[in-house]
Design a protein around this motif. Structure first.
Motif, PDB file in Angstrom:
ATOM      1  N   PRO A  91       1.425  10.901 -10.383  1.00 15.59           N
ATOM      2  CA  PRO A  91       1.175  11.152  -8.962  1.00 15.59           C
ATOM      3  C   PRO A  91       2.370  10.705  -8.126  1.00 15.59           C
ATOM      4  CG  PRO A  91      -0.187   9.323  -9.766  1.00 15.59           C
ATOM      5  CD  PRO A  91       0.742   9.707 -10.876  1.00 15.59           C
ATOM      6  N   ILE A  92       2.703  11.471  -7.089  1.00 15.76           N
ATOM      7  CA  ILE A  92       3.775  11.048  -6.168  1.00 15.76           C
ATOM      8  C   ILE A  92       3.139  10.542  -4.881  1.00 15.76           C
ATOM      9  CG2 ILE A  92       5.748  11.802  -4.771  1.00 15.76           C
ATOM     10  CD1 ILE A  92       6.609  13.586  -7.015  1.00 15.76           C
ATOM     11  N   THR A  93       3.361   9.266  -4.609  1.00 13.68           N
ATOM     12  CA  THR A  93       2.850   8.660  -3.378  1.00 13.68           C
ATOM     13  C   THR A  93       4.021   8.002  -2.647  1.00 13.68           C
ATOM     14  OG1 THR A  93       2.339   6.657  -4.633  1.00 13.68           O
ATOM     15  CG2 THR A  93       0.527   8.209  -4.272  1.00 13.68           C
ATOM     16  N   ILE A  94       3.844   7.753  -1.359  1.00 14.75           N
ATOM     17  CA  ILE A  94       4.955   7.172  -0.595  1.00 14.75           C
ATOM     18  C   ILE A  94       4.599   5.796  -0.031  1.00 14.75           C
ATOM     19  CG2 ILE A  94       5.923   9.433  -0.001  1.00 14.75           C
ATOM     20  CD1 ILE A  94       4.829   8.928   2.886  1.00 14.75           C
ATOM     21  N   ALA A  95       5.616   4.941   0.016  1.00 11.76           N
ATOM     22  CA  ALA A  95       5.463   3.606   0.599  1.00 11.76           C
ATOM     23  C   ALA A  95       5.923   3.625   2.055  1.00 11.76           C
ATOM     24  CB  ALA A  95       6.284   2.592  -0.183  1.00 11.76           C
ATOM     25  N   ASP A  96       6.660   4.662   2.434  1.00 11.75           N
ATOM     26  CA  ASP A  96       7.160   4.820   3.799  1.00 11.75           C
ATOM     27  C   ASP A  96       7.521   6.279   4.020  1.00 11.75           C
ATOM     28  OD1 ASP A  96       7.401   2.786   5.835  1.00 11.75           O
ATOM     29  OD2 ASP A  96       8.622   1.653   4.428  1.00 11.75           O
ATOM     30  N   SER A 148       0.843  -1.197   0.000  1.00 13.60           N
ATOM     31  CA  SER A 148       0.000   0.000   0.000  1.00 13.60           C
ATOM     32  C   SER A 148       0.871   1.237   0.000  1.00 13.60           C
ATOM     33  CB  SER A 148      -0.965   0.054   1.186  1.00 13.60           C
ATOM     34  OG  SER A 148      -0.674  -0.866   2.153  1.00 13.60           O
ATOM     35  N   SER A 149       0.248   2.364  -0.298  1.00 15.22           N
ATOM     36  CA  SER A 149       0.987   3.623  -0.329  1.00 15.22           C
ATOM     37  C   SER A 149       0.054   4.735   0.147  1.00 15.22           C
ATOM     38  CB  SER A 149       1.480   3.907  -1.740  1.00 15.22           C
ATOM     39  OG  SER A 149       0.387   3.962  -2.632  1.00 15.22           O
ATOM     40  N   LEU A 150       0.644   5.871   0.460  1.00 18.20           N
ATOM     41  CA  LEU A 150      -0.147   7.008   0.936  1.00 18.20           C
ATOM     42  C   LEU A 150       0.076   8.213   0.034  1.00 18.20           C
ATOM     43  CD1 LEU A 150       0.501   6.945   4.809  1.00 18.20           C
ATOM     44  CD2 LEU A 150      -1.484   6.036   3.588  1.00 18.20           C
ATOM     45  N   ALA A 151      -1.005   8.981  -0.164  1.00 20.74           N
ATOM     46  CA  ALA A 151      -0.876  10.254  -0.865  1.00 20.74           C
ATOM     47  C   ALA A 151      -0.259  11.261   0.103  1.00 20.74           C
ATOM     48  CB  ALA A 151      -2.249  10.731  -1.315  1.00 20.74           C
ATOM     49  N   LEU A 152       0.276  12.344  -0.458  1.00 17.72           N
ATOM     50  CA  LEU A 152       0.965  13.327   0.386  1.00 17.72           C
ATOM     51  C   LEU A 152       0.014  14.171   1.217  1.00 17.72           C
ATOM     52  CD1 LEU A 152       3.684  14.313  -2.210  1.00 17.72           C
ATOM     53  CD2 LEU A 152       4.032  13.020  -0.097  1.00 17.72           C
ATOM     54  N   ASP A 153      -1.306  14.112   0.898  1.00 16.81           N
ATOM     55  CA  ASP A 153      -2.261  14.852   1.728  1.00 16.81           C
ATOM     56  C   ASP A 153      -2.937  13.934   2.756  1.00 16.81           C
ATOM     57  OD1 ASP A 153      -3.825  13.346   0.103  1.00 16.81           O
ATOM     58  OD2 ASP A 153      -5.002  15.017  -0.729  1.00 16.81           O
ATOM     59  N   SER A 154      -2.378  12.731   2.938  1.00 18.45           N
ATOM     60  CA  SER A 154      -2.935  11.789   3.912  1.00 18.45           C
ATOM     61  C   SER A 154      -2.850  12.356   5.330  1.00 18.45           C
ATOM     62  CB  SER A 154      -2.150  10.476   3.843  1.00 18.45           C
ATOM     63  OG  SER A 154      -2.420   9.685   4.975  1.00 18.45           O
ATOM     64  N   ASP A 155      -3.811  11.965   6.169  1.00 17.92           N
ATOM     65  CA  ASP A 155      -3.775  12.432   7.565  1.00 17.92           C
ATOM     66  C   ASP A 155      -3.136  11.386   8.489  1.00 17.92           C
ATOM     67  OD1 ASP A 155      -5.679  10.484   7.572  1.00 17.92           O
ATOM     68  OD2 ASP A 155      -7.299  11.729   8.391  1.00 17.92           O
ATOM     69  N   ARG A 156      -2.462  10.379   7.895  1.00 15.38           N
ATOM     70  CA  ARG A 156      -1.802   9.339   8.714  1.00 15.38           C
ATOM     71  C   ARG A 156      -0.467   9.849   9.253  1.00 15.38           C
ATOM     72  NH1 ARG A 156      -3.849   4.421   6.677  1.00 15.38           N
ATOM     73  NH2 ARG A 156      -5.987   4.834   6.073  1.00 15.38           N
ATOM     74  N   PRO A 157      -0.063   9.367  10.441  1.00 16.18           N
ATOM     75  CA  PRO A 157       1.199   9.823  11.046  1.00 16.18           C
ATOM     76  C   PRO A 157       2.430   9.663  10.142  1.00 16.18           C
ATOM     77  CG  PRO A 157      -0.079   8.593  12.654  1.00 16.18           C
ATOM     78  CD  PRO A 157      -0.809   8.465  11.346  1.00 16.18           C
ATOM     79  N   ALA A 158       2.442   8.638   9.266  1.00 16.96           N
ATOM     80  CA  ALA A 158       3.596   8.456   8.363  1.00 16.96           C
ATOM     81  C   ALA A 158       3.823   9.711   7.530  1.00 16.96           C
ATOM     82  CB  ALA A 158       3.371   7.248   7.453  1.00 16.96           C
ATOM     83  N   VAL A 159       2.734  10.462   7.252  1.00 17.74           N
ATOM     84  CA  VAL A 159       2.832  11.697   6.468  1.00 17.74           C
ATOM     85  C   VAL A 159       2.845  12.929   7.377  1.00 17.74           C
ATOM     86  CG1 VAL A 159       1.646  13.172   4.786  1.00 17.74           C
ATOM     87  CG2 VAL A 159       1.796  10.706   4.393  1.00 17.74           C
TER      88      VAL A 159
END
Ligand SMILES: [Zn+2]
Length: 197
Positions: A99-104, A63-74
């Motif tokens: 799109p730029i998304t992050i895995a960590d 899974s990955s997160l978008a840069l506007d995610s509200d998760r602590p990883a971001v």
């Protein structure tokens, strides 16, 4: 010897033996007893990824997160890094449709220690593991100053244009790992061969 004296002597001898035994038992037992409080204070290591949560910055494999995610990883990333990534992502999206998304992103120290332990298992020694994973407090992820990019397109975009926002690939063996290592529009330093550099 008088029979009573014999009894007294025997009692004295057995008391002395008991004292000796008690004494050696106390000596043998004392280090363990002394260790117990220290052991209790230490945080139990994470041995299973099921113990990791959002609060550790944990993003499950695949899974990955978008840069506007509200998760602590971001949200726990360094604000400067986050803002550079936001600007880079806007440009990547606008100009290339990438799109730029992050895995960590940010990770808790216990999550990082878990990753290090996994790497030791995989690579067979701490020395070899250090090429791929750092100890908890040494990691730029734990400090919120590093991200691992999720897709090849986004890695490629950042490796070519990231320096415009100061974003640089830090290690030659990790094409996904980016940090703020230059002034915006500056030049990225040459990547270190691996995590030991
Ligand atoms: Zn990384």
């Amino acid at each position: 010897m008088h029979p009573l004296r014999l009894v007294r002597a025997a009692v004295a001898a057995s008391v002395a033996l008991a004292l000796l035994a008690g004494c050696s038992a106390a000596v043998a037992g004392s280090p363990a007893a002394g260790d117990a409080p220290a052991r209790a204070q230490r945080q139990a290591p994470v041995t299973d990824s099921a113990e990791l949560t959002d609060a550790d910055g944990y993003i499950p494999d695949g899974s990955s997160l978008a840069l506007d995610s509200d998760r602590p990883a971001v949200t726990r990333l360094d604000p400067q890094l986050r803002s550079a990534l936001d600007d880079a992502a806007a440009s990547a999206e606008r100009e290339r449709g990438i799109p730029i998304t992050i895995a960590d992103g940010w990770r808790s120290e216990r999550y990082q220690e878990y990753l290090f332990a996994q790497a030791v298992q995989k690579y067979g020694s701490e020395e070899e593991a250090l090429r791929w994973a750092k100890r908890g407090s040494d990691s730029e992820h734990v400090a919120g100053r590093a991200v691992d990019i999720a897709t090849a397109d986004a890695m490629d975009f950042l490796s070519r244009f990231g320096s415009e926002w100061g974003l640089c690939q830090r290690y030659a063996n990790e094409s996904w790992h980016f940090e703020l290592l230059a002034e915006p529009g500056g030049q990225c330093p040459a990547p270190a061969p691996d995590g030991r550099g």
